[in-house]
Design a protein around this motif. Structure first.
Motif, PDB file in Angstrom:
ATOM      1  N   TYR A   1      -8.269 -12.490 -11.268  1.00 46.67           N
ATOM      2  CA  TYR A   1      -8.678 -11.779 -10.055  1.00 46.67           C
ATOM      3  C   TYR A   1      -8.817 -12.788  -8.916  1.00 46.67           C
ATOM      4  CZ  TYR A   1      -9.632  -7.322 -12.401  1.00 46.67           C
ATOM      5  OH  TYR A   1      -9.504  -6.127 -13.082  1.00 46.67           O
ATOM      6  N   THR A   2      -8.041 -12.577  -7.860  1.00 51.98           N
ATOM      7  CA  THR A   2      -8.009 -13.565  -6.778  1.00 51.98           C
ATOM      8  C   THR A   2      -7.803 -12.927  -5.417  1.00 51.98           C
ATOM      9  OG1 THR A   2      -6.850 -15.530  -5.938  1.00 51.98           O
ATOM     10  CG2 THR A   2      -5.530 -13.888  -7.096  1.00 51.98           C
ATOM     11  N   TYR A   3      -8.275 -13.602  -4.407  1.00 48.11           N
ATOM     12  CA  TYR A   3      -8.035 -13.229  -3.009  1.00 48.11           C
ATOM     13  C   TYR A   3      -6.791 -13.933  -2.473  1.00 48.11           C
ATOM     14  CZ  TYR A   3     -10.529 -17.605  -3.076  1.00 48.11           C
ATOM     15  OH  TYR A   3     -10.930 -18.866  -3.408  1.00 48.11           O
ATOM     16  N   GLY A   4      -6.281 -14.911  -3.218  1.00 47.50           N
ATOM     17  CA  GLY A   4      -5.174 -15.732  -2.737  1.00 47.50           C
ATOM     18  C   GLY A   4      -3.862 -14.969  -2.682  1.00 47.50           C
ATOM     19  N   THR A   5      -3.169 -15.064  -1.579  1.00 47.39           N
ATOM     20  CA  THR A   5      -1.878 -14.395  -1.408  1.00 47.39           C
ATOM     21  C   THR A   5      -0.755 -15.227  -2.011  1.00 47.39           C
ATOM     22  OG1 THR A   5      -1.476 -15.441   0.743  1.00 47.39           O
ATOM     23  CG2 THR A   5      -2.681 -13.339   0.747  1.00 47.39           C
ATOM     24  N   GLU A   6       0.399 -14.599  -2.226  1.00 52.29           N
ATOM     25  CA  GLU A   6       1.572 -15.316  -2.724  1.00 52.29           C
ATOM     26  C   GLU A   6       1.992 -16.407  -1.747  1.00 52.29           C
ATOM     27  OE1 GLU A   6       4.784 -16.762  -4.721  1.00 52.29           O
ATOM     28  OE2 GLU A   6       3.203 -15.456  -5.508  1.00 52.29           O
ATOM     29  N   GLU A   7       1.959 -16.079  -0.454  1.00 56.67           N
ATOM     30  CA  GLU A   7       2.367 -17.042   0.573  1.00 56.67           C
ATOM     31  C   GLU A   7       1.488 -18.284   0.544  1.00 56.67           C
ATOM     32  OE1 GLU A   7       3.176 -17.143   5.398  1.00 56.67           O
ATOM     33  OE2 GLU A   7       1.652 -15.799   4.590  1.00 56.67           O
ATOM     34  N   ALA A   8       0.195 -18.089   0.361  1.00 64.18           N
ATOM     35  CA  ALA A   8      -0.737 -19.210   0.430  1.00 64.18           C
ATOM     36  C   ALA A   8      -0.920 -19.925  -0.904  1.00 64.18           C
ATOM     37  CB  ALA A   8      -2.095 -18.728   0.949  1.00 64.18           C
ATOM     38  N   TYR A   9      -0.604 -19.235  -2.026  1.00 67.57           N
ATOM     39  CA  TYR A   9      -0.918 -19.816  -3.332  1.00 67.57           C
ATOM     40  C   TYR A   9       0.285 -19.980  -4.271  1.00 67.57           C
ATOM     41  CZ  TYR A   9      -5.939 -19.941  -2.539  1.00 67.57           C
ATOM     42  OH  TYR A   9      -7.187 -20.249  -2.063  1.00 67.57           O
ATOM     43  N   ASN A  10       1.449 -19.507  -3.881  1.00 66.98           N
ATOM     44  CA  ASN A  10       2.642 -19.759  -4.677  1.00 66.98           C
ATOM     45  C   ASN A  10       2.448 -19.324  -6.133  1.00 66.98           C
ATOM     46  OD1 ASN A  10       5.258 -20.703  -5.110  1.00 66.98           O
ATOM     47  ND2 ASN A  10       4.610 -22.815  -5.485  1.00 66.98           N
ATOM     48  N   TRP A  11       1.897 -18.116  -6.314  1.00 65.74           N
ATOM     49  CA  TRP A  11       1.492 -17.666  -7.642  1.00 65.74           C
ATOM     50  C   TRP A  11       2.651 -17.534  -8.621  1.00 65.74           C
ATOM     51  CZ3 TRP A  11      -3.090 -18.668  -8.826  1.00 65.74           C
ATOM     52  CH2 TRP A  11      -4.171 -18.434  -7.982  1.00 65.74           C
ATOM     53  N   LYS A  12       3.771 -16.976  -8.192  1.00 66.99           N
ATOM     54  CA  LYS A  12       4.873 -16.729  -9.127  1.00 66.99           C
ATOM     55  C   LYS A  12       5.314 -18.012  -9.817  1.00 66.99           C
ATOM     56  CE  LYS A  12       6.651 -12.637  -6.711  1.00 66.99           C
ATOM     57  NZ  LYS A  12       7.792 -12.061  -5.942  1.00 66.99           N
ATOM     58  N   ALA A  13       5.530 -19.043  -9.042  1.00 64.70           N
ATOM     59  CA  ALA A  13       5.968 -20.313  -9.622  1.00 64.70           C
ATOM     60  C   ALA A  13       4.857 -20.957 -10.439  1.00 64.70           C
ATOM     61  CB  ALA A  13       6.423 -21.261  -8.518  1.00 64.70           C
ATOM     62  N   THR A  14       3.627 -20.864  -9.941  1.00 64.20           N
ATOM     63  CA  THR A  14       2.503 -21.515 -10.620  1.00 64.20           C
ATOM     64  C   THR A  14       2.215 -20.872 -11.963  1.00 64.20           C
ATOM     65  OG1 THR A  14       1.541 -22.025  -8.455  1.00 64.20           O
ATOM     66  CG2 THR A  14       0.098 -22.221 -10.366  1.00 64.20           C
ATOM     67  N   LEU A  15       2.056 -19.551 -11.973  1.00 65.36           N
ATOM     68  CA  LEU A  15       1.759 -18.858 -13.225  1.00 65.36           C
ATOM     69  C   LEU A  15       2.951 -18.912 -14.178  1.00 65.36           C
ATOM     70  CD1 LEU A  15      -0.239 -15.763 -11.892  1.00 65.36           C
ATOM     71  CD2 LEU A  15      -1.057 -18.044 -12.525  1.00 65.36           C
ATOM     72  N   GLY A  16       4.156 -18.871 -13.618  1.00 65.84           N
ATOM     73  CA  GLY A  16       5.348 -18.984 -14.445  1.00 65.84           C
ATOM     74  C   GLY A  16       5.399 -20.315 -15.174  1.00 65.84           C
ATOM     75  N   ALA A  17       5.001 -21.387 -14.477  1.00 67.69           N
ATOM     76  CA  ALA A  17       4.993 -22.712 -15.099  1.00 67.69           C
ATOM     77  C   ALA A  17       4.000 -22.767 -16.249  1.00 67.69           C
ATOM     78  CB  ALA A  17       4.649 -23.775 -14.050  1.00 67.69           C
ATOM     79  N   TYR A  18       2.848 -22.142 -16.070  1.00 69.15           N
ATOM     80  CA  TYR A  18       1.843 -22.143 -17.140  1.00 69.15           C
ATOM     81  C   TYR A  18       2.332 -21.354 -18.349  1.00 69.15           C
ATOM     82  CZ  TYR A  18      -2.603 -21.982 -19.580  1.00 69.15           C
ATOM     83  OH  TYR A  18      -3.593 -22.130 -20.530  1.00 69.15           O
ATOM     84  N   GLU A  19       2.891 -20.179 -18.100  1.00 68.52           N
ATOM     85  CA  GLU A  19       3.373 -19.343 -19.201  1.00 68.52           C
ATOM     86  C   GLU A  19       4.501 -20.022 -19.972  1.00 68.52           C
ATOM     87  OE1 GLU A  19       2.291 -14.996 -17.181  1.00 68.52           O
ATOM     88  OE2 GLU A  19       4.356 -15.762 -17.155  1.00 68.52           O
ATOM     89  N   GLN A  20       5.350 -20.744 -19.254  1.00 62.57           N
ATOM     90  CA  GLN A  20       6.447 -21.458 -19.908  1.00 62.57           C
ATOM     91  C   GLN A  20       5.906 -22.547 -20.830  1.00 62.57           C
ATOM     92  OE1 GLN A  20       9.201 -23.263 -17.180  1.00 62.57           O
ATOM     93  NE2 GLN A  20      10.561 -24.012 -18.795  1.00 62.57           N
ATOM     94  N   ALA A  21       4.853 -23.211 -20.397  1.00 63.30           N
ATOM     95  CA  ALA A  21       4.280 -24.301 -21.189  1.00 63.30           C
ATOM     96  C   ALA A  21       3.338 -23.802 -22.276  1.00 63.30           C
ATOM     97  CB  ALA A  21       3.537 -25.275 -20.265  1.00 63.30           C
ATOM     98  N   HIS A  22       2.950 -22.515 -22.212  1.00 67.41           N
ATOM     99  CA  HIS A  22       2.015 -21.945 -23.185  1.00 67.41           C
ATOM    100  C   HIS A  22       2.565 -20.626 -23.717  1.00 67.41           C
ATOM    101  CE1 HIS A  22      -0.378 -24.710 -20.743  1.00 67.41           C
ATOM    102  NE2 HIS A  22      -1.149 -24.843 -21.803  1.00 67.41           N
ATOM    103  N   PRO A  23       3.537 -20.698 -24.610  1.00 71.10           N
ATOM    104  CA  PRO A  23       4.137 -19.482 -25.173  1.00 71.10           C
ATOM    105  C   PRO A  23       3.063 -18.583 -25.791  1.00 71.10           C
ATOM    106  CG  PRO A  23       5.389 -21.419 -25.821  1.00 71.10           C
ATOM    107  CD  PRO A  23       4.132 -21.923 -25.187  1.00 71.10           C
ATOM    108  N   GLY A  24       3.204 -17.289 -25.560  1.00 73.17           N
ATOM    109  CA  GLY A  24       2.244 -16.335 -26.103  1.00 73.17           C
ATOM    110  C   GLY A  24       1.136 -15.982 -25.146  1.00 73.17           C
TER     111      GLY A  24
END
Length: 478
Positions: free
Chosen positions: A69-92
């Motif tokens: 749960y966050t107030y941060g926007t995609e423009e300001a926080y680059n969520w897609k790339a950030t969360l994608g990187a975590y999921e790639q490094a942590h399968p499951g």
């Protein structure tokens, strides 16, 4: 637990007025604007992200979905790339982003977060934009203590991070971005006056610089500095200038809720403001700021003032924008100290407080993500300077390059002074705000106005502020 949250909603309304995290507004209070840099910055680090921090996630083989749960926007926080990187490094492990405000409005987001908690929605990771929101919701039981997870991993948060997030001796959140206050300098004016860019200075040095930078008279006068507060109980940082650079006691109230206005540094701040405006005539008059509704961006970028003490949310604008262009060279200096022998770098700081929900059924996995996000994840995100001490100077320089690339004239910015100041800044101890913080701010603001506008002297101002704050504290203990 749910009853505590519901009861707390009424209290949270009181804090809404304290949420002064609007760095894009000159008159909205303490800044907390999000950096708006290139959204692709740092994604190259994603392939190896998370290998050192949060390594336990998903190791059981069970698929885990965490709701952030966050107030941060995609423009300001680059969520897609950030969360994608975590999921790639942590399968499951998947991270489900719950966007609480499309425009990044922290007040709107906080209200929606409270409602989600009261409705028993699945919440695993929470983000708070300021110390008031963080400490209040810790008191309501919304955030889980992280001390056992930290002990298991074997590090000290006060050494790993630039922001001390402890409340009552426990850690309930880890800090994400790092927005310290600093001093913006018109380097052309400094060169004209034969002044060097300071790397370690005191408030006496600051006042001396302001005198030497002041030039002209009347409507065309150029002031050495501009202070954008206090205003209507907001921007109160400007009445704590000599308190905020201390490791402890940086607030008007002490940790036990009693008044801290007997701190000599409170009086010393008033003396500094009074001397610079009335004697040296080197700071823009308070009366002008209020009556003309002056904007700090215009005061600095229009070269009406040579120095501006402000928060580093200005990183995204320091090189000029379409709305406020830059036509001179800019340098950055650290927040001044009181004495030469004092510790360097202590300054007011805004950050993201990233916490694990008390109701999360996956606290270990949620903590693993929080730990990663506030360390390597900040580099992947590439939007702000991290509060993590593990970041290297060249990484900070790279983030700054990305941020400055979004401005109109990055070549006019002294990047070395900016990077050095950010790398050496650190926050003082957090003091949990009270439910009557706004009353305290308003009372002190009003007594300062009487002082600076000439209707009382400094002895009266200090005594009256102390008296009123003591009365507020007593009234709220009944």
């Amino acid at each position: 637990m749910k009853k505590r949250w519901v009861a707390g909603l009424a209290v949270s309304a009181l804090f809404a007025g304290l949420l002064t995290g609007c760095g894009n507004s000159d008159n909205g209070g303490s800044g907390n604007a999000d950096a708006n840099a290139n959204s692709n910055a740092g994604t190259n680090a994603g392939a190896n992200a998370g290998t050192n921090k949060g390594g336990n996630s998903g190791q059981s083989g069970e698929a885990v979905n965490l709701r952030l749960y966050t107030y941060g926007t995609e423009e300001a926080y680059n969520w897609k790339a950030t969360l994608g990187a975590y999921e790639q490094a942590h399968p499951g492990v998947t991270i489900e982003l719950v966007q609480l405000s499309e425009k990044g409005d922290t007040m709107e987001a906080t209200k929606k977060l409270d409602l989600a908690a009261a409705s028993s929605e699945q919440i695993d990771v929470l983000m708070f934009s300021d110390a008031a929101s963080y400490s209040q919701r810790v008191a309501l039981g919304m955030a889980a203590p992280l001390d056992d997870f930290i002990a298991k991993e074997g590090y000290k948060p006060e050494e790993d991070y630039k922001v001390d997030t402890r409340l009552n001796g426990k850690v309930y959140a880890l800090p994400g971005k790092f927005n310290p206050w600093y001093v913006l300098l018109n380097k052309d004016h400094l060169d004209e006056a034969g002044l060097a860019v300071p790397t370690d200075w005191t408030w006496d040095d600051y006042a001396d610089y302001a005198k030497k930078l002041t030039k002209g008279e009347g409507a065309n006068k150029r002031y050495g500095t501009y202070f954008h507060g206090p205003q209507n109980g907001g921007w109160m940082e400007y009445l704590k200038l000599k308190m905020e650079n201390q490791p402890e006691g940086a607030e008007f109230l002490k940790p036990d809720g009693t008044s801290n206005l007997d701190d000599p540094n409170f009086r010393a701040t008033l003396e500094l403001r009074l001397r610079m405006e009335k004697e040296d005539q080197s700071s823009v008059p308070y009366a002008d700021m209020i009556s003309q509704k002056l904007a700090y961006r215009n005061q600095f970028f229009n070269q009406s003032a040579s120095m501006l003490t402000i928060g580093s949310w200005m990183n995204t604008e320091i090189g000029g924008t379409d709305k406020v262009p830059l036509t001179f060279h800019v340098a950055v200096a650290p927040f001044p100290k009181n004495n030469k022998e004092d510790e360097t770098g202590l300054t007011p700081v805004t950050t993201d407080y990233v916490a694990v929900s008390e109701t999360s059924k996956h606290k270990q996995e949620a903590y693993d993500f929080v730990r990663w996000y506030t360390t390597e994840g900040q580099i992947v995100q590439g939007k702000n300077i991290p509060a993590w001490n593990g970041v290297k100077s060249e990484q900070v320089a790279g983030i700054i390059d990305t941020i400055l690339s979004g401005t109109k004239n990055p070549e006019l910015v002294d990047k070395a002074s900016l990077v050095s100041t950010l790398m050496n800044s650190k926050a003082s101890q957090i003091i949990a705000p009270t439910s009557y913080q706004a009353e305290v701010y308003k009372a002190i603001n009003e007594e300062y106005e009487k002082l600076i506008l000439g209707s009382q002297d400094i002895d009266q101002a200090v005594a009256n502020a102390q008296k009123r704050v003591d009365e507020i504290i007593a009234a709220n203990k009944k």
